[in-house]
Design a protein around this motif. Structure first.
Motif, PDB file in Angstrom:
ATOM      1  N   ARG A 218       0.775  -1.086  -0.085  1.00 12.58           N
ATOM      2  CA  ARG A 218       0.184   0.065  -0.053  1.00 12.58           C
ATOM      3  C   ARG A 218       0.940   1.300   0.000  1.00 12.58           C
ATOM      4  O   ARG A 218       0.493   2.313  -0.530  1.00 12.58           O
ATOM      5  CB  ARG A 218      -0.929  -0.042   1.149  1.00 12.58           C
ATOM      6  N   GLN A 219       2.053   1.302   0.700  1.00 13.22           N
ATOM      7  CA  GLN A 219       2.896   2.222   0.909  1.00 13.22           C
ATOM      8  C   GLN A 219       3.632   2.547  -0.561  1.00 13.22           C
ATOM      9  O   GLN A 219       3.614   3.764  -1.008  1.00 13.22           O
ATOM     10  CB  GLN A 219       4.091   2.091   1.830  1.00 13.22           C
ATOM     11  N   LEU A 220       3.855   1.575  -1.285  1.00 14.58           N
ATOM     12  CA  LEU A 220       4.567   1.723  -2.687  1.00 14.58           C
ATOM     13  C   LEU A 220       3.424   2.112  -3.680  1.00 14.58           C
ATOM     14  O   LEU A 220       3.615   3.149  -4.503  1.00 14.58           O
ATOM     15  CB  LEU A 220       4.698   0.366  -3.363  1.00 14.58           C
ATOM     16  N   HIS A 221       2.046   1.922  -3.509  1.00 15.52           N
ATOM     17  CA  HIS A 221       1.012   2.465  -4.297  1.00 15.52           C
ATOM     18  C   HIS A 221       0.960   3.881  -4.104  1.00 15.52           C
ATOM     19  O   HIS A 221       0.591   4.462  -5.096  1.00 15.52           O
ATOM     20  CB  HIS A 221      -0.341   1.856  -4.096  1.00 15.52           C
ATOM     21  N   ALA A 222       1.020   4.244  -2.853  1.00 18.15           N
ATOM     22  CA  ALA A 222       0.721   5.764  -2.477  1.00 18.15           C
ATOM     23  C   ALA A 222       1.707   6.606  -2.615  1.00 18.15           C
ATOM     24  O   ALA A 222       1.556   7.677  -3.017  1.00 18.15           O
ATOM     25  CB  ALA A 222       0.268   5.541  -0.965  1.00 18.15           C
ATOM     26  N   LYS A 223       3.038   6.031  -2.279  1.00 20.84           N
ATOM     27  CA  LYS A 223       4.039   7.268  -2.576  1.00 20.84           C
ATOM     28  C   LYS A 223       5.157   6.865  -3.627  1.00 20.84           C
ATOM     29  O   LYS A 223       5.882   7.722  -3.737  1.00 20.84           O
ATOM     30  CB  LYS A 223       4.745   6.903  -1.105  1.00 20.84           C
ATOM     31  N   TYR A 224       5.046   5.751  -4.190  1.00 17.36           N
ATOM     32  CA  TYR A 224       5.814   5.357  -5.197  1.00 17.36           C
ATOM     33  C   TYR A 224       5.328   4.914  -6.471  1.00 17.36           C
ATOM     34  O   TYR A 224       5.446   3.787  -6.781  1.00 17.36           O
ATOM     35  CB  TYR A 224       7.088   4.420  -4.707  1.00 17.36           C
ATOM     36  N   PRO A 225       4.399   5.603  -7.075  1.00 14.47           N
ATOM     37  CA  PRO A 225       3.739   5.316  -8.330  1.00 14.47           C
ATOM     38  C   PRO A 225       4.465   4.809  -9.589  1.00 14.47           C
ATOM     39  O   PRO A 225       3.947   4.097 -10.051  1.00 14.47           O
ATOM     40  CB  PRO A 225       2.903   6.438  -8.589  1.00 14.47           C
ATOM     41  N   GLN A 226       5.806   5.202  -9.450  1.00 14.83           N
ATOM     42  CA  GLN A 226       6.496   4.488 -10.840  1.00 14.83           C
ATOM     43  C   GLN A 226       6.851   3.024 -10.483  1.00 14.83           C
ATOM     44  O   GLN A 226       7.097   2.651 -11.512  1.00 14.83           O
ATOM     45  CB  GLN A 226       7.932   5.413 -10.865  1.00 14.83           C
ATOM     46  N   VAL A 227       6.824   2.566  -9.335  1.00 16.33           N
ATOM     47  CA  VAL A 227       7.102   1.286  -8.998  1.00 16.33           C
ATOM     48  C   VAL A 227       6.005   0.530  -9.513  1.00 16.33           C
ATOM     49  O   VAL A 227       5.013   0.538  -8.999  1.00 16.33           O
ATOM     50  CB  VAL A 227       7.141   0.929  -7.560  1.00 16.33           C
ATOM     51  N   THR A 228       6.067  -0.251 -10.571  1.00 16.04           N
ATOM     52  CA  THR A 228       5.058  -1.426 -11.351  1.00 16.04           C
ATOM     53  C   THR A 228       5.102  -2.641 -10.733  1.00 16.04           C
ATOM     54  O   THR A 228       4.136  -3.438 -10.878  1.00 16.04           O
ATOM     55  CB  THR A 228       4.945  -0.984 -12.629  1.00 16.04           C
ATOM     56  N   GLU A 229       6.454  -3.102 -10.116  1.00 15.98           N
ATOM     57  CA  GLU A 229       6.644  -4.475 -10.011  1.00 15.98           C
ATOM     58  C   GLU A 229       7.439  -4.613  -8.807  1.00 15.98           C
ATOM     59  O   GLU A 229       8.411  -3.771  -8.733  1.00 15.98           O
ATOM     60  CB  GLU A 229       7.544  -5.164 -11.144  1.00 15.98           C
ATOM     61  N   VAL A 230       7.343  -5.865  -8.160  1.00 16.26           N
ATOM     62  CA  VAL A 230       8.126  -6.139  -7.030  1.00 16.26           C
ATOM     63  C   VAL A 230       8.423  -7.656  -7.250  1.00 16.26           C
ATOM     64  O   VAL A 230       7.799  -8.374  -7.408  1.00 16.26           O
ATOM     65  CB  VAL A 230       7.353  -5.965  -5.675  1.00 16.26           C
ATOM     66  N   GLU A 231       9.848  -7.930  -7.121  1.00 16.20           N
ATOM     67  CA  GLU A 231      10.571  -9.102  -7.287  1.00 16.20           C
ATOM     68  C   GLU A 231      11.015  -9.723  -5.802  1.00 16.20           C
ATOM     69  O   GLU A 231      11.633  -8.838  -5.379  1.00 16.20           O
ATOM     70  CB  GLU A 231      11.528  -9.008  -8.253  1.00 16.20           C
TER      71      GLU A 231
END
Length: 353
Positions: free
Chosen positions: A301-314
């Motif tokens: 949720r933090q990635l969605h809210a604060k780091y919108p350029q991140v589209t994938e997590v490995e």
């Protein structure tokens, strides 16, 4: 430049005492071609990532580099192979070394990989290490190469990928909205807050019981100084380190509290579209409360809210780590590829190269 398929071009193996940007670019050329052949879909390193990786080794280790160059008929050289050797110096892992070896696809089956490995193993022996680790794709010539040179398979890893554009936001809200009685979350960017440094280090030690197969990986003892140093190494590479932790109970009079579990994400260069899962652990006394999935859902949720350029997590998990594989699958991670960790035993009585 001569055709890469020219099998007559002489090849030299060069130890690099001090890596320059030019050396890093040569390494990157070989690794990019190698990944495209063996692990399509894995993002190649950027120039800045390549130089940071070779010039700033991980915490508690030294990194040595070798490059293989082919010389064509008019005297021009081109990189055709690359190897690194990470020598662990931290207490509990002084016996351990790890190599990463690549040969350009158009220059394979010429003995370049064997020559690079010989240089690596000679250095490992001179350092008195008993274990050398190497990771390979689960299928292909790299497996055969390792077996032929005396390595034994020690661990299988499943690499998982989560597409955040497909992550069901309502599901994350559901997972994070369910209270864990007695626990609350705290998050930070970069270095752990001073008030939590000691308890965070204690929680880090929970990683020592993760499955490592037959790697002879040793154990690590974390303290506040080490966790701060680790964050400094990540920052020094230009990467962004994010942590979400579960705190148990109320704060004490001095403002401290007990960390029961945590999860970490690193965003390469601070701007990359693919983030990398680092450690996730729950302290043994606090297991069985669903903290792992709860913390990782908070992080997403933090990635969605604060780091919108991140589209994938490995991420990757040992094949026998059924619990963490189930946690990641529950969050939407899907299998991407499988790799094997091989171990070469160098101590007397354990085998030889």
């Amino acid at each position: 430049m001569a055709d890469m398929t020219d099998t007559t071009a002489p090849v030299t193996i060069t130890a690099i005492p001090e890596v320059t940007p030019a050396h890093a670019d040569a390494w990157r050329q070989v690794v990019t071609a190698s990944l495209a052949e063996d692990l399509p879909g894995v993002p190649p390193p950027t120039p800045s990532q390549a130089y940071a990786r070779l010039s700033r080794p991980g915490l508690g280790s030294r990194l040595l580099t070798w490059l293989a160059y082919a010389t064509d008929g008019d005297g021009r050289t081109r990189p055709v192979g690359a190897a690194t050797l990470r020598l662990f110096d931290r207490q509990g892992q002084e016996h351990l070394a790890e190599t990463d070896l690549h040969v350009h696809p158009d220059a394979r089956r010429r003995g370049i990989g064997t020559a690079l490995l010989s240089a690596v193993v000679a250095e490992v022996r001179s350092e008195g290490r008993r274990s050398l680790i190497a990771e390979t794709p689960a299928s292909g010539t790299a497996d055969l190469f390792c077996v032929r040179h005396g390595f034994r398979r020690a661990l299988t890893l499943h690499h998982l990928l989560l597409s955040l554009t497909e992550a069901h936001h309502d599901r994350l809200v559901e997972l994070t909205g369910t209270d864990r009685p007695g626990y609350r979350t705290v998050a930070w960017h970069g270095t752990v807050p001073d008030a939590l440094a000691d308890t965070f280090a204690a929680a880090k030690n929970a990683m020592n019981d993760m499955p490592t197969g037959d790697l002879d990986y040793g154990t690590l003892s974390w303290d506040a100084e080490r966790v701060r140093a680790m964050a400094a190494v990540v920052a020094g590479r230009g990467d962004t380190l994010l942590t979400v932790a579960a705190v148990h109970g109320a704060e004490s009079d001095d403002g401290t509290a007990e960390i029961a579990g945590f999860t970490e994400i690193v965003i390469p260069d601070g701007t990359a579209t693919r983030a990398r899962q680092y450690d996730t652990a729950v302290v043994p006394a606090h297991r069985g409360h669903g903290l792992g999935v709860w913390l990782k859902a908070h992080m997403l949720r933090q990635l969605h809210a604060k780091y919108p350029q991140v589209t994938e997590v490995e991420t990757d998990n040992a094949a026998d780590n059924a619990h963490m594989l189930a946690v990641n699958e529950q969050l939407g991670f899907r299998h991407q590829r499988t790799t094997h960790e091989y171990r070469l035993a160098l101590a007397e009585g354990e085998g030889s190269a």
